[in-house]
Design an enzyme around this catalytic site. Structure first.
Site, PDB file in Angstrom:
ATOM      1  N   GLU A  70      -2.499  -0.881 -11.840  1.00  0.00           N
ATOM      2  CA  GLU A  70      -3.763  -1.448 -12.334  1.00  0.00           C
ATOM      3  C   GLU A  70      -3.579  -2.144 -13.679  1.00  0.00           C
ATOM      4  O   GLU A  70      -4.345  -3.046 -14.015  1.00  0.00           O
ATOM      5  CB  GLU A  70      -4.837  -0.359 -12.431  1.00  0.00           C
ATOM      6  CG  GLU A  70      -5.430   0.065 -11.082  1.00  0.00           C
ATOM      7  CD  GLU A  70      -4.479   0.873 -10.223  1.00  0.00           C
ATOM      8  OE1 GLU A  70      -3.519   1.456 -10.774  1.00  0.00           O
ATOM      9  OE2 GLU A  70      -4.664   0.917  -8.997  1.00  0.00           O
ATOM     10  N   HIS A 139     -13.398   9.109  -6.960  1.00  0.00           N
ATOM     11  CA  HIS A 139     -13.508   7.933  -6.083  1.00  0.00           C
ATOM     12  C   HIS A 139     -14.963   7.552  -5.852  1.00  0.00           C
ATOM     13  O   HIS A 139     -15.378   7.339  -4.713  1.00  0.00           O
ATOM     14  CB  HIS A 139     -12.800   8.178  -4.748  1.00  0.00           C
ATOM     15  CG  HIS A 139     -11.313   8.149  -4.827  1.00  0.00           C
ATOM     16  ND1 HIS A 139     -10.584   9.125  -5.481  1.00  0.00           N
ATOM     17  CD2 HIS A 139     -10.406   7.262  -4.359  1.00  0.00           C
ATOM     18  CE1 HIS A 139      -9.294   8.830  -5.387  1.00  0.00           C
ATOM     19  NE2 HIS A 139      -9.161   7.708  -4.705  1.00  0.00           N
TER      20      HIS A 139
END
Ligand SMILES: Cc1ncc(C[n+]2csc(CCOP(=O)(O)OP(=O)(O)O)c2C)c(N)n1
Ligand SMILES: [Mg+2]
Lengths: 335, 327
Positions: A70, A139
């Site tokens: 990321e 999540h």
């Protein structure tokens, strides 16, 4: 830049997934400097299938898979944007945004300020949030408050298929860095989407439902909950105005203030924990500029100040719903 | 000689410019202060100077805060010094420090105060240039400290797998702030940290022509579409990490490095081989000194920016900067 949508124009029923896919398709087609990349976005079509078919259409120079990094997604997008491209990166879950956070907060947000020649960072980070699928602590978090306090970033959290498409297209064309947050629980939600090309400007608050009795300012997926609450309250003779800012930062407050000046009641609704959140900022803005119009204390609907729990019973207790908004409106009116 | 054709006198002048500038910074800082805390590049000049030399004017440079040569070789002196003073003639009119300034006009990618955060953006700039289908090469400079970060690995991996036109240059000055590199990294050559499938080369950072050649080769490779290169230039700084910090390094080691001073090495070589005369060097020095002195004088009499200058946050949206909302 944007065209106002003609109400008479032909509309088709589309899901958010479809309208996003179309927005990406149209922008990739329109502008060769637009690229789309991220983990599994190309051949696989994105974990939530938002970019399905785009790799086949535009090839791997324009749509490609990246390593699981990321920091690379965030950082390379900044560099590509500074060099003159218009990168769109997908960060699979918004929970992963802090990994790219340095690039968003310290790089993307600050380069327009840092440069002296009007160079800016026209990048879009698409990322998914949304609670209710048993994905647990990491999540599904709503990240807007983590980034709201960063001058230079724009944060967009649409609700309807039409808004998703029009706002994503504007985000891609915008010269500033945009965090575009998609509610993964709502991808299947459908609604009318204009057939002809259109965009919806960033930083423009929209009124999703008219009403004179209470203002509910809801963001992202909570707009649907607010609309549901409004229907139920209507049965009880209470008409809510549902206000959807769509862009969290920079916030367009005038329509919110006007609504509160009319209804005299303010309820905010978000999926993130209430403390230090989007609703708190809306409340503070209203208190600053429309305090004497308020007939009751502001009610903020949000999650408790805990991580998102895993067990079904706990998750159910955690996620804010239409009932919570309904209760908040009644509480405010009855004060 | 490798790929690059070198005008020796020009290259010496680039070295002298950087050295004289850094000397002036120290002199003024010690005498009356400069708003931007100097992190002197004295001793390391050949790395930045040598790497810039074989590049094209529109190639993109991504300096570390110690790669002063990049700024000097790309931006006007007046702007650089004003940038250090935070006055209105600086590159962003005082909004940011010269260390991190970015300019599309000068081909300098802006950086941040996060060491090593510029490596993925450098790969990204190379990606952008690839997408825009131009011939530009991006060159990122960073210290041994930055090579200890995960950013280093993720950027190198991405650049290699995407075959991006970028060159990574480690300026290994053997110290990460106040810690010696051998306490922080278990390999002798930092290039060995990078087993990412890209070519790596360890070079003598005190030998300016060696840096020129290695960069020229890497730039050619990048322009040919063959992807990135990592160069590790061994060097040393003569000053403490920053001018506010005490010197605590071993004097004998410092002396060894001073014996291989990059400017002196090149100067004496050019004299020996009759590329220049003492008189010519003196003339160059005088000319550079005048330009540098003038830039400092200009900055010292320049005005501070107005408050309006900082209200420059979004390009596409007008906001009320005190409320943080749309105007
Ligand atoms: C991410 C980050 N960590 C720590 C620091 C504090 N810091 C500034 S410079 C520096 C040392 C950098 O060493 P190196 O990369 O070798 O560059 P050099 O100073 O030797 O040129 C440190 C620790 C910082 N600015 N950013
Ligand atoms: Mg170092």
């Amino acid at each position: 830049m944007s065209q106002q949508v003609d109400v008479q124009a032909e509309q088709t029923e589309q899901t958010i997934r479809e309208s996003l896919n179309q927005a990406l398709y149209e922008e990739l087609e329109r502008d060769d400097s637009v690229i789309l990349y991220g983990e599994d976005v190309a051949e696989y079509g994105g974990l939530y299938k938002i970019s399905e078919g785009l790799y086949e259409e535009f090839g791997d120079d324009r749509v490609f898979d990246t390593p699981l990094a990321e920091t690379t997604l965030g950082g390379s997008a900044v560099g590509a944007a500074l060099a003159g491209a218009r990168p769109i990166v997908e960060i699979m879950y918004a929970d992963f945004l802090p990994i790219a956070g340095d690039h968003l907060i310290n790089y993307a947000a600050k380069m327009y300020f840092n440069y002296g020649d009007e160079t800016s960072v026209p990048m879009v980070v698409r990322s998914m949030y949304g609670t209710g699928d048993g994905h647990g602590l990491h999540h599904g978090q709503s990240p807007e408050a983590w980034f709201m306090n960063v001058p230079g970033l724009k944060i967009v959290m649409p609700s309807t298929p039409k808004d998703y498409k029009g706002l994503l297209k504007s985000a891609i064309r915008d010269d500033d860095p945009v965090l575009f947050l998609e509610n993964k629980m709502r991808y299947g939600e459908s609604g009318p989407v204009p057939e002809e090309e259109y965009t919806i400007p960033l930083c423009e608050t929209d009124i999703k439902r008219r009403g004179d009795d209470a203002t509910v300012v809801a963001i992202g997926g909570m707009v649907y909950e607010a609309l549901e609450a409004a229907e139920r309250l209507s049965d009880r003779g209470v008409e809510c105005e549902v206000v959807d800012p769509r862009t969290v930062t920079p916030l367009d407050t005038d329509p919110i203030l006007e609504s509160v000046e009319k209804t005299n009641i303010l309820v905010t609704a978000q999926e993130a924990p209430t403390f230090g959140g989007f609703g708190s900022e809306v409340a503070a803005q209203v208190i600053d500029d429309a305090f004497f119009y308020l007939d009751a204390p502001v009610k903020r609907v949000g999650a408790p100040f805990t991580p998102i729990p895993f067990a079904e019973s706990l998750e159910e207790a955690y996620v804010p719903t239409a009932e919570d908004i309904e209760t908040a409106v009644i509480d405010a009116i009855e004060t | 000689m490798g790929n690059a054709s070198i005008n020796h006198r020009e290259l010496l002048e680039d070295l002298l410019l950087t050295r004289r500038f850094e000397e002036k910074v120290l002199e003024v800082y010690q005498d009356r202060g400069i708003r931007e805390l100097p992190h002197s590049s004295i001793g390391q000049e050949a790395v930045g100077v040598g790497a810039c030399y074989p590049l094209e004017d529109d190639d993109i440079l991504v300096p570390s805060l110690r790669t002063r040569a990049v700024m000097l070789l790309r931006a006007p002196l007046d702007e650089i010094v004003a940038g250090m003073y935070g006055t209105r003639s600086g590159p962003s009119n005082g909004r940011t420090t010269e260390h991190h300034m970015g300019s599309s006009e000068y081909g300098i990618l802006g950086t941040t105060g996060m060491i090593g955060a510029h490596l993925n953006p450098a790969a990204g700039a190379a990606l952008g240039n690839k997408v825009l289908d131009n011939d530009r090469v991006t060159v990122a400079f960073f210290g041994d400290g930055a090579s200890q970060r995960s950013e280093f690995h993720s950027a190198l991996n991405f650049a290699t797998v995407q075959e991006l036109p970028v060159i990574f240059v480690i300026e290994n000055n053997h110290w990460t702030e106040a810690s010696p590199i051998e306490k922080l990294v278990a390999v002798d050559d930092l290039a060995d940290l990078a087993n990412h499938g890209l070519p790596t080369k360890v070079i003598d950072g005190q030998d300016v022509e060696e840096v020129v050649d290695a960069t020229a080769t890497a730039a050619q490779r990048a322009r040919d579409g063959d992807g990135p290169t990592l160069l590790e230039a061994k060097t040393y700084r003569y000053r403490p990490h920053a001018e506010t910090m005490p010197e605590h390094r071993d004097e004998a080691t410092l002396e060894e490095w001073r014996d291989r001073d990059p400017i002196e090495l090149y100067r004496s070589r050019l004299l020996e081989e009759d590329f220049v005369t003492e008189d010519e060097i003196e003339e160059i020095d005088r000319r550079l000194q005048t330009r540098i002195d003038e830039a400092f004088e200009a900055a010292e009499t320049d005005e501070l920016p107005d408050e309006e200058t900082m209200y420059h946050v979004y390009k596409d949206t007008e906001i009320d900067h005190w409320k943080g909302v749309v105007r």
